[in-house]
Design a protein around this motif. Structure first.
Motif, PDB file in Angstrom:
ATOM      1  N   VAL A 133       0.842  -1.207   0.000  1.00 54.14           N
ATOM      2  CA  VAL A 133       0.000   0.000   0.000  1.00 54.14           C
ATOM      3  C   VAL A 133       0.873   1.252   0.000  1.00 54.14           C
ATOM      4  O   VAL A 133       0.596   2.217  -0.729  1.00 54.14           O
ATOM      5  CB  VAL A 133      -0.967  -0.013   1.202  1.00 54.14           C
ATOM      6  N   LEU A 134       1.924   1.264   0.788  1.00 55.90           N
ATOM      7  CA  LEU A 134       2.839   2.406   0.817  1.00 55.90           C
ATOM      8  C   LEU A 134       3.497   2.596  -0.547  1.00 55.90           C
ATOM      9  O   LEU A 134       3.571   3.723  -1.054  1.00 55.90           O
ATOM     10  CB  LEU A 134       3.904   2.212   1.901  1.00 55.90           C
ATOM     11  N   PHE A 135       3.954   1.516  -1.151  1.00 59.34           N
ATOM     12  CA  PHE A 135       4.583   1.592  -2.474  1.00 59.34           C
ATOM     13  C   PHE A 135       3.597   2.135  -3.505  1.00 59.34           C
ATOM     14  O   PHE A 135       3.933   3.009  -4.299  1.00 59.34           O
ATOM     15  CB  PHE A 135       5.111   0.220  -2.901  1.00 59.34           C
ATOM     16  N   PHE A 136       2.366   1.624  -3.487  1.00 57.95           N
ATOM     17  CA  PHE A 136       1.345   2.086  -4.420  1.00 57.95           C
ATOM     18  C   PHE A 136       1.056   3.581  -4.221  1.00 57.95           C
ATOM     19  O   PHE A 136       0.939   4.330  -5.183  1.00 57.95           O
ATOM     20  CB  PHE A 136       0.063   1.259  -4.257  1.00 57.95           C
ATOM     21  N   GLY A 137       0.975   4.010  -2.975  1.00 61.69           N
ATOM     22  CA  GLY A 137       0.743   5.427  -2.682  1.00 61.69           C
ATOM     23  C   GLY A 137       1.881   6.300  -3.176  1.00 61.69           C
ATOM     24  O   GLY A 137       1.646   7.381  -3.726  1.00 61.69           O
ATOM     25  N   LEU A 138       3.112   5.844  -3.000  1.00 58.46           N
ATOM     26  CA  LEU A 138       4.266   6.599  -3.507  1.00 58.46           C
ATOM     27  C   LEU A 138       4.267   6.658  -5.030  1.00 58.46           C
ATOM     28  O   LEU A 138       4.635   7.680  -5.621  1.00 58.46           O
ATOM     29  CB  LEU A 138       5.570   5.995  -2.980  1.00 58.46           C
ATOM     30  N   CYS A 139       3.830   5.567  -5.661  1.00 57.97           N
ATOM     31  CA  CYS A 139       3.719   5.560  -7.128  1.00 57.97           C
ATOM     32  C   CYS A 139       2.681   6.576  -7.589  1.00 57.97           C
ATOM     33  O   CYS A 139       2.914   7.311  -8.558  1.00 57.97           O
ATOM     34  CB  CYS A 139       3.338   4.167  -7.635  1.00 57.97           C
ATOM     35  N   LEU A 140       1.544   6.626  -6.906  1.00 57.46           N
ATOM     36  CA  LEU A 140       0.517   7.613  -7.247  1.00 57.46           C
ATOM     37  C   LEU A 140       1.050   9.029  -7.089  1.00 57.46           C
ATOM     38  O   LEU A 140       0.770   9.907  -7.917  1.00 57.46           O
ATOM     39  CB  LEU A 140      -0.717   7.425  -6.362  1.00 57.46           C
ATOM     40  N   LEU A 141       1.804   9.247  -6.040  1.00 60.16           N
ATOM     41  CA  LEU A 141       2.399  10.564  -5.816  1.00 60.16           C
ATOM     42  C   LEU A 141       3.359  10.920  -6.950  1.00 60.16           C
ATOM     43  O   LEU A 141       3.357  12.050  -7.452  1.00 60.16           O
ATOM     44  CB  LEU A 141       3.122  10.582  -4.468  1.00 60.16           C
ATOM     45  N   PHE A 142       4.161   9.955  -7.384  1.00 58.17           N
ATOM     46  CA  PHE A 142       5.066  10.179  -8.517  1.00 58.17           C
ATOM     47  C   PHE A 142       4.276  10.556  -9.762  1.00 58.17           C
ATOM     48  O   PHE A 142       4.604  11.517 -10.447  1.00 58.17           O
ATOM     49  CB  PHE A 142       5.907   8.932  -8.790  1.00 58.17           C
ATOM     50  N   TRP A 143       3.223   9.780 -10.071  1.00 62.14           N
ATOM     51  CA  TRP A 143       2.455  10.044 -11.283  1.00 62.14           C
ATOM     52  C   TRP A 143       1.729  11.388 -11.207  1.00 62.14           C
ATOM     53  O   TRP A 143       1.506  12.025 -12.240  1.00 62.14           O
ATOM     54  CB  TRP A 143       1.465   8.915 -11.552  1.00 62.14           C
ATOM     55  N   SER A 156      -0.178   1.875 -11.717  1.00 62.96           N
ATOM     56  CA  SER A 156      -0.704   2.920 -10.823  1.00 62.96           C
ATOM     57  C   SER A 156      -0.918   4.248 -11.542  1.00 62.96           C
ATOM     58  O   SER A 156      -1.552   5.146 -10.999  1.00 62.96           O
ATOM     59  CB  SER A 156       0.225   3.109  -9.617  1.00 62.96           C
ATOM     60  N   SER A 157      -0.435   4.359 -12.769  1.00 65.05           N
ATOM     61  CA  SER A 157      -0.642   5.608 -13.521  1.00 65.05           C
ATOM     62  C   SER A 157      -2.028   5.689 -14.133  1.00 65.05           C
ATOM     63  O   SER A 157      -2.431   6.764 -14.585  1.00 65.05           O
ATOM     64  CB  SER A 157       0.410   5.732 -14.631  1.00 65.05           C
ATOM     65  N   PHE A 158      -2.790   4.595 -14.146  1.00 67.86           N
ATOM     66  CA  PHE A 158      -4.058   4.587 -14.868  1.00 67.86           C
ATOM     67  C   PHE A 158      -5.077   5.554 -14.275  1.00 67.86           C
ATOM     68  O   PHE A 158      -5.636   6.382 -15.000  1.00 67.86           O
ATOM     69  CB  PHE A 158      -4.654   3.180 -14.932  1.00 67.86           C
ATOM     70  N   ALA A 159      -5.342   5.466 -12.992  1.00 64.55           N
ATOM     71  CA  ALA A 159      -6.394   6.288 -12.385  1.00 64.55           C
ATOM     72  C   ALA A 159      -6.112   7.789 -12.510  1.00 64.55           C
ATOM     73  O   ALA A 159      -6.993   8.540 -12.941  1.00 64.55           O
ATOM     74  CB  ALA A 159      -6.619   5.889 -10.929  1.00 64.55           C
ATOM     75  N   PRO A 160      -4.912   8.275 -12.173  1.00 64.21           N
ATOM     76  CA  PRO A 160      -4.678   9.711 -12.344  1.00 64.21           C
ATOM     77  C   PRO A 160      -4.769  10.157 -13.805  1.00 64.21           C
ATOM     78  O   PRO A 160      -5.312  11.217 -14.105  1.00 64.21           O
ATOM     79  CB  PRO A 160      -3.263   9.933 -11.801  1.00 64.21           C
ATOM     80  N   ALA A 161      -4.258   9.312 -14.713  1.00 63.80           N
ATOM     81  CA  ALA A 161      -4.320   9.668 -16.133  1.00 63.80           C
ATOM     82  C   ALA A 161      -5.765   9.667 -16.632  1.00 63.80           C
ATOM     83  O   ALA A 161      -6.159  10.535 -17.416  1.00 63.80           O
ATOM     84  CB  ALA A 161      -3.472   8.707 -16.960  1.00 63.80           C
ATOM     85  N   ALA A 162      -6.561   8.711 -16.186  1.00 65.32           N
ATOM     86  CA  ALA A 162      -7.962   8.638 -16.603  1.00 65.32           C
ATOM     87  C   ALA A 162      -8.748   9.844 -16.091  1.00 65.32           C
ATOM     88  O   ALA A 162      -9.547  10.429 -16.828  1.00 65.32           O
ATOM     89  CB  ALA A 162      -8.596   7.335 -16.116  1.00 65.32           C
ATOM     90  N   LEU A 163      -8.526  10.214 -14.847  1.00 60.27           N
ATOM     91  CA  LEU A 163      -9.225  11.386 -14.304  1.00 60.27           C
ATOM     92  C   LEU A 163      -8.795  12.669 -15.003  1.00 60.27           C
ATOM     93  O   LEU A 163      -9.622  13.533 -15.292  1.00 60.27           O
ATOM     94  CB  LEU A 163      -8.995  11.489 -12.803  1.00 60.27           C
TER      95      LEU A 163
END
Length: 159
Positions: free
Chosen positions: A9-19, A75-82
């Motif tokens: 979960v921490l790794f995924f959150g950091l990936c979202l922050l990067f994206w 993890s880039s999908f959701a931010p890119a889609a929004l």
């Protein structure tokens, strides 16, 4: 187990922050397409861990690294889609709330459908069934994105 899940979960959150910071530098559709590659990498890694991971530590390390690369890409999908949805809705500023509401409804329907199908596939083949379902749903997303990508190219050529 909690430590492993917490680390994921921490790794995924950091990936979202990067994206979130990288999103403005890459085309949104391209990011969504690359995230599908990440889904397939994660599926391969999970299948490898499920079938061969415990047999040797070096092999397990390779599978885990492949899994982390896949999770990073997907993890880039959701931010890119929004962001893509916000770009598309710029022309219809008065209907933006409606579009975001529809996005939320379809997201909820997708969660419901995914959970239902996940149970069926898990009963059918266990964890491998979940991997098969993920690959199948990623294929549906890939076809949809390729159609959208083609439509965007056609619109850009007309302008």
């Amino acid at each position: 187990m909690s430590l492993v899940l917490g680390a994921i979960v921490l790794f995924f959150g950091l990936c979202l922050l990067f994206w979130a910071f990288f999103l403005n530098r890459a085309p949104r559709l391209l990011l969504m397409l690359s995230s599908i590659t990440g889904v397939y990498l994660a599926c391969i890694a999970l299948a490898g861990i499920n079938h061969f991971g415990a047999s040797s530590v070096p092999l397990l390390v390779i599978w885990v690294v492949l899994l982390l690369v896949g999770v990073f890409a997907e993890s880039s999908f959701a931010p890119a889609a929004l962001a893509y949805l916000a770009d598309v809705s710029e022309d219809a500023a008065g209907d933006r709330g409606l579009l975001m509401g529809l996005y939320s409804v379809f997201l909820g329907l997708g969660q419901l459908l995914g959970n239902g199908l996940g149970g069926i596939f898990a009963q059918f083949r266990g964890f491998d069934g979940l991997i098969y379902l993920t690959a199948l749903l990623a294929f549906v997303a890939l076809i949809s994105l390729l159609m959208l990508f083609r439509k965007e190219k056609r619109i850009a050529a007309m302008e």
